[in-house]
Design a protein around this motif. Sequence first.
Motif, mmCIF file in Angstrom:
data_model
loop_
_atom_site.group_PDB
_atom_site.id
_atom_site.type_symbol
_atom_site.label_atom_id
_atom_site.label_comp_id
_atom_site.label_asym_id
_atom_site.label_seq_id
_atom_site.Cartn_x
_atom_site.Cartn_y
_atom_site.Cartn_z
ATOM 1 N N UNK A 1 0.019 111.110 35.937
ATOM 2 C CA UNK A 1 1.021 110.057 36.045
ATOM 3 C C UNK A 1 2.206 110.307 35.115
ATOM 4 N N UNK A 2 1.937 110.925 33.944
ATOM 5 C CA UNK A 2 3.044 111.322 33.067
ATOM 6 C C UNK A 2 3.934 112.321 33.803
ATOM 7 N N UNK A 3 3.307 113.292 34.488
ATOM 8 C CA UNK A 3 4.067 114.280 35.242
ATOM 9 C C UNK A 3 4.873 113.616 36.346
ATOM 10 N N UNK A 4 4.298 112.594 36.988
ATOM 11 C CA UNK A 4 5.029 111.878 38.047
ATOM 12 C C UNK A 4 6.247 111.155 37.478
ATOM 13 N N UNK A 5 6.074 110.519 36.323
ATOM 14 C CA UNK A 5 7.198 109.809 35.706
ATOM 15 C C UNK A 5 8.289 110.786 35.297
ATOM 16 N N UNK A 6 7.899 111.931 34.750
ATOM 17 C CA UNK A 6 8.885 112.937 34.379
ATOM 18 C C UNK A 6 9.610 113.467 35.610
ATOM 19 N N UNK A 7 8.869 113.671 36.689
ATOM 20 C CA UNK A 7 9.472 114.151 37.932
ATOM 21 C C UNK A 7 10.522 113.176 38.451
ATOM 22 N N UNK A 8 10.191 111.902 38.464
ATOM 23 C CA UNK A 8 11.125 110.875 38.941
ATOM 24 C C UNK A 8 12.380 110.850 38.062
ATOM 25 N N UNK A 9 12.187 110.952 36.738
ATOM 26 C CA UNK A 9 13.321 110.961 35.821
ATOM 27 C C UNK A 9 14.212 112.172 36.078
#
Length: 556
Positions: A258-266
Amino acid sequence: MSTGKNPGRHPAIPATLRHDRFVAFAFASAHLLLETDDDGRIAFAAGARCGLTDRTTEDLVGQSLFDLLPAEEHAFIRMLLARLIEGGKLDLTHVVMRTVAGQRSAMMMGGCRLPNHPNRCFLGFTIASGLTERMAGRCLPELKIFVESLERRLSVAGVAEHDQRLSLLAVEGLAGMPASDAIRGDVEAYLLSVSSNGDAAVRLNDERYAVLHNADLTREEIASDIGRLLVRHGADDLCDALHVWQLPVQGGDMPLSDVARALSYTLQTFAAGRPGALGIADVNSAVVDMLQSTIGRVGQVRRILEQRDFHLAYQPIVNLVTGKLHHVEALMRVGDSASPAEFIAFAERVGLICDLDLLVLQTALDALKAAHDQKRAIPDIAINLSAVTLNSPLMVEQLQTVLRPYGIIARKLLIEVTETAAVHDFRGLNQTLDRLRRMGLRVCLDDVGSGTTSFLSLNELRVDYAKLDGRIVRGALTNSRDRAILHSIVEIARHINIELIAEQVETDAQLHHLRQLGVRYGQGYLFGKPSASLSNLDQGMPSRPARRTGKQVSWE
């Protein structure tokens, strides 16, 4: 009685064994060992040839390390050697070598300096397979490639106890510079040299980059280093247009995925956004706030999925000729919101859409089973599944796992394929749709004519039904362009034997027009609003359908 041995000390190790031990360790972790001077001239070589020479490994002695590299990789390797000379250690880094046959070969290179041997670089090379593809001397070309490896990179860093940071870089005005290609080449070589494993930097557009690196590298250092590169190219004016943001990547209790998903969205927002929208004036806070907000939203989506904190509303779809109920569409509702469009769009952008789709599917199946167990009539139910979900390699297997416990009840499902604008592999998607049909499911293409679902999708995908976008249905009576599009879709569908379903049918006039065109099925407030219960659905059209005028209705 003393034995003369000290159990607290290791026995003396012969010097030859100590030497052989280090040699063994070196060859256990590398295929090729090179010793060079500070300029890259090879003084010693041992191990496998690795395709770098067609003679013996020892014949590499006297050559320059740069003779073994593509020209595009030279600036990157020079920066790596400079970092090794300065810091004394070089972590494993992805480099691109050139074989004697002229082919590119991906390797991992590590290095160290020894106090007793100044002006010497000791390098180990390991032939690597399965590395992220990158061009020699260049950052990764696509955000998608970088994002796909982000979770793995963070996991490896966690195991190795290396704190990581993600730095975002913007050089506003770079694209318009006469020497932009040369400047960009040096900037990319630098970013690769500081990135994790030498391939954790990505070019987002002509003026923006992202790089994952060890936490001890500050944004001030990055700005200073790149500033010197700009000055070297005579691009002093760009120094004031250089901005660096830095984000921590620890997620606390949040899963790394989920951290990776948030970074991806950013990153997606950073790549697409205007400079002013990202707080260049207030350098770091806006982007950090964006990431923290995204992490919170990802956590909220995850909680909604884990707790199934949503419900389905069912809207009737009727036969426009007979007036009988044909099937219903299951519409997702989250909280008090009438429309889940933003929630679904966010779930898709952060990679949670597959989880969401499968949960919605299972919820609809549970409703069907409950109706079956109560001996009630069971309507067929249409479920929206995104093309992103259906293109997932594991999706069909997961789908079969979900469907299996429900037996023949699962054949009451009709799959509506949404968001086909993101589809580039129609052949692969058709294979998935064919497998769904063999499982007894029918397939509908959603939102045809909306702009997101093109005539190409209608022509290429093998489906049983196609759903006409409501905007086209509404506009066809008053707008010649919408009318032409609607008539064209009807004609194409007739030739390829696909039944049409019209969305947002609200008036008698629309109903009459659709009947004249031969559209067989319709959905809209004229036939019934979404209902929280399958048992509350009307079984056909009202005898005196009311016209809807005035306030515009919000639709899915």
